[in-house]
Scaffold this motif. Structure first.
Motif: not given
Length: 544
Positions: A311-323, A325-329
């Motif tokens: 979770k922290d890796m995706l949040a801080f890199t801002g990478c959203t491939k295959e996520l 809208k709820q997960e991106v938010d």
């Protein structure tokens, strides 16, 4: 005349070996003329020469020539003394036997003389702290400092309160490096008492520094700049006024405080000795890791996949491939809630195209299949909790069904209290990754780099460094029908021919330490030179 030479002086009578000393550690000549006296002679000569120069009527041409010759001779004597003392420190000494057969990591022996105490606060996650501690030990060794067992970071994102002794074998750490420097578990009582009456001197070392920075930071030169070519070089390894004045100095940070390159070979070898020999995990963690390896080995070969999809890796890199809208938010809110994270607004698509995003589990599976990795191989997930959990792993499982984790291989009782400590869990993953038949990280973070370097040190064990920039372009073409499978597979193999953990020459980019290869990724000074002239160089290839 007696022949002038520099010889090492031991601890003076009545002087404690552990107590910081402000006296010189070398003497000159068989009559015991100290280099410090020579320095004073030069000072007096310079002062006299200056005073005569300011009053031309009081000096004759003959006297001027006399002083010029005298000063020159004294400078030559001091230069000779300095060079011989440095040669003594760099001399080749008989090699001792080490656990790993790497002759290059033998460090010249020398007589230890305490110049003060160094305490440090390590920062970052497990692997960032481990490499930082190795650098701190190296700095202490070459500055002749006594090191206090480091403090670990208990304030990072992971909120792990583990101490040094909870992760590393303290006794082995001290004993394995005792020929290089003195390490103590805590400050002596008389030093603790001194800190009650005065504040601790603290310093945040500059990032990516060479050794001259540390010599200059903790030393001074009496002489003007035009004398510093050799004389200052000698004095900076002898005079440590900050440590001599305060006796105890605390370094606030340890990560990336030594440069990757432009360091003496003995310094680089010392970093290797600390990292690969001195920093061993606790017997308890070693036992857990080896048990996991034993279970995997009984079923055949296995690949350790460092899947950076937490979770922290995706949040801080801002990478959203295959996520969705709820997960991106959710991840965006998490990033904006962290005041210390500077990059808030991120273009995920652009970042992925530049190869700066961790690959998704499905992308990793597709890449490994293209590289002809056996679909029946066991894939050990060396990572924290995957964002989206088992559902997110379906894309990888479609290619490699034998997915396992330490939590599924071991009963809960075996993991015990380490389950609540991310750094201890990461230590188990490190042990398993090191022992795996193949290691493949999906993102080039700290663990990816240091494990690849460690596997090189152990004999160039296979490590697949996935080129994300190339792969995402190829994967998109293949998924859109613009490439056949055989074309896709051939292109992936071609792109990874030099990225399999073999012998390579470390990428060096002067002035850009963050863009060049990390020292612990490829500690070439500690490895046998095995790469042929036609390959192994990537100085003109940008990494991703």
């Amino acid at each position: 005349m007696d022949k002038i030479s520099c010889t090492k002086v031991g601890v003076l009578p009545g002087e404690s070996e552990d107590k910081p000393s402000g006296k010189m550690g070398y003497k000159v000549g068989s009559r015991g003329i100290k280099c410090e006296k020579l320095r004073n002679l030069i000072i007096r000569a310079v002062k006299t020469h200056k005073s005569n120069s300011s009053n031309p009527a009081s000096s004759t041409p003959g006297e001027s020539r006399f002083w010029a010759i005298g000063i020159t001779l004294l400078l030559i004597v001091m230069w000779t003394c300095g060079m011989q003392s440095m040669a003594f420190q760099n001399a080749k000494w008989p090699a001792a036997t080490l656990k790993f057969i790497h002759p290059a990591v033998i460090i010249p022996e020398r007589v230890y003389r305490n110049n003060g105490y160094l305490t440090v606060s390590s920062n970052g996650g497990l692997n960032q702290m481990r490499s930082g501690i190795s650098d701190m030990v190296t700095i202490a060794r070459f500055l002749n400092l006594t090191l206090v067992v480091p403090e670990l970071d208990n304030t990072s994102f992971w909120q792990d309160n583990s101490q040094f002794g909870d992760i590393f074998d303290v006794d082995h750490f001290i004993d394995s490096l005792k020929e290089e420097l003195k390490i103590v578990k805590e400050l002596p009582p008389y030093q603790k008492y001194k800190l009650k009456s005065r504040p601790l001197f603290q310093l945040a070392p500059r990032s990516w520094s060479n050794m001259s920075y540390y010599y200059d930071t903790v030393s001074f030169s009496f002489f003007p700049r035009f004398f510093t070519f050799s004389i200052k070089l000698w004095f900076m390894v002898q005079v440590l006024p900050i440590f001599r004045k305060f006796e105890i100095v605390h370094f606030l940070k340890t990560d990336a405080r030594l440069s990757n390159n432009e360091l003496p070979e003995n310094v680089q070898k010392m970093r290797c000795k600390v990292y690969y020999e001195g920093l061993r995990f606790t017997p308890h963690l070693e036992k857990i890791g080896k048990k996991v390896v034993s279970i995997l080995r009984k079923k055949g070969p296995f690949l350790a996949l460092h899947l950076r999809y937490e979770k922290d890796m995706l949040a801080f890199t801002g990478c959203t491939k295959e996520l969705n809208k709820q997960e991106v938010d959710e991840l965006t809110s998490m990033r904006y809630a962290c005041p210390w994270w500077k990059e808030k607004k991120i273009n995920s698509t652009q970042k992925r195209e530049e190869g700066l995003c961790p690959m998704t589990p499905g992308e990793v599976g597709l890449a490994l299949k293209a590289l002809d990795i056996d679909p029946e191989i066991q894939v050990y997930i060396a990572a924290g909790e995957i964002y989206g959990k088992e559902k997110r792993l379906e894309g990888l499982r479609a290619f490699y069904p034998n997915l396992v984790k330490k939590e599924t291989l071991l009963p809960s009782s075996d993991l015990g209290e380490i389950k609540d400590h991310s750094n201890r869990m990461a230590a188990v993953d490190y042990i398993v990754s090191l022992a795996s038949d193949i290691f493949a990280p999906s993102y080039d973070g700290n663990m990816a780099k240091v494990v690849e370097g460690h596997r090189r040190y152990l004999g160039y064990k296979t490590t697949i460094r996935l080129d994300r920039k190339v792969l995402v372009t190829l994967i998109d073409k293949y998924k859109s029908g613009k490439m056949r499978w055989d074309e896709f597979s051939d292109s992936v193999k071609k792109a990874h021919r030099g990225l399999m953990g073999g012998p390579v020459e470390r990428l060096k980019i002067p002035g850009k330490p963050k863009e060049e290869d990390y020292f612990y990724l490829d500690p070439e000074e500690c490895l046998p030179k095995m790469y042929p002239s036609s390959q192994g160089k990537r100085s003109d290839k940008k990494k991703h």
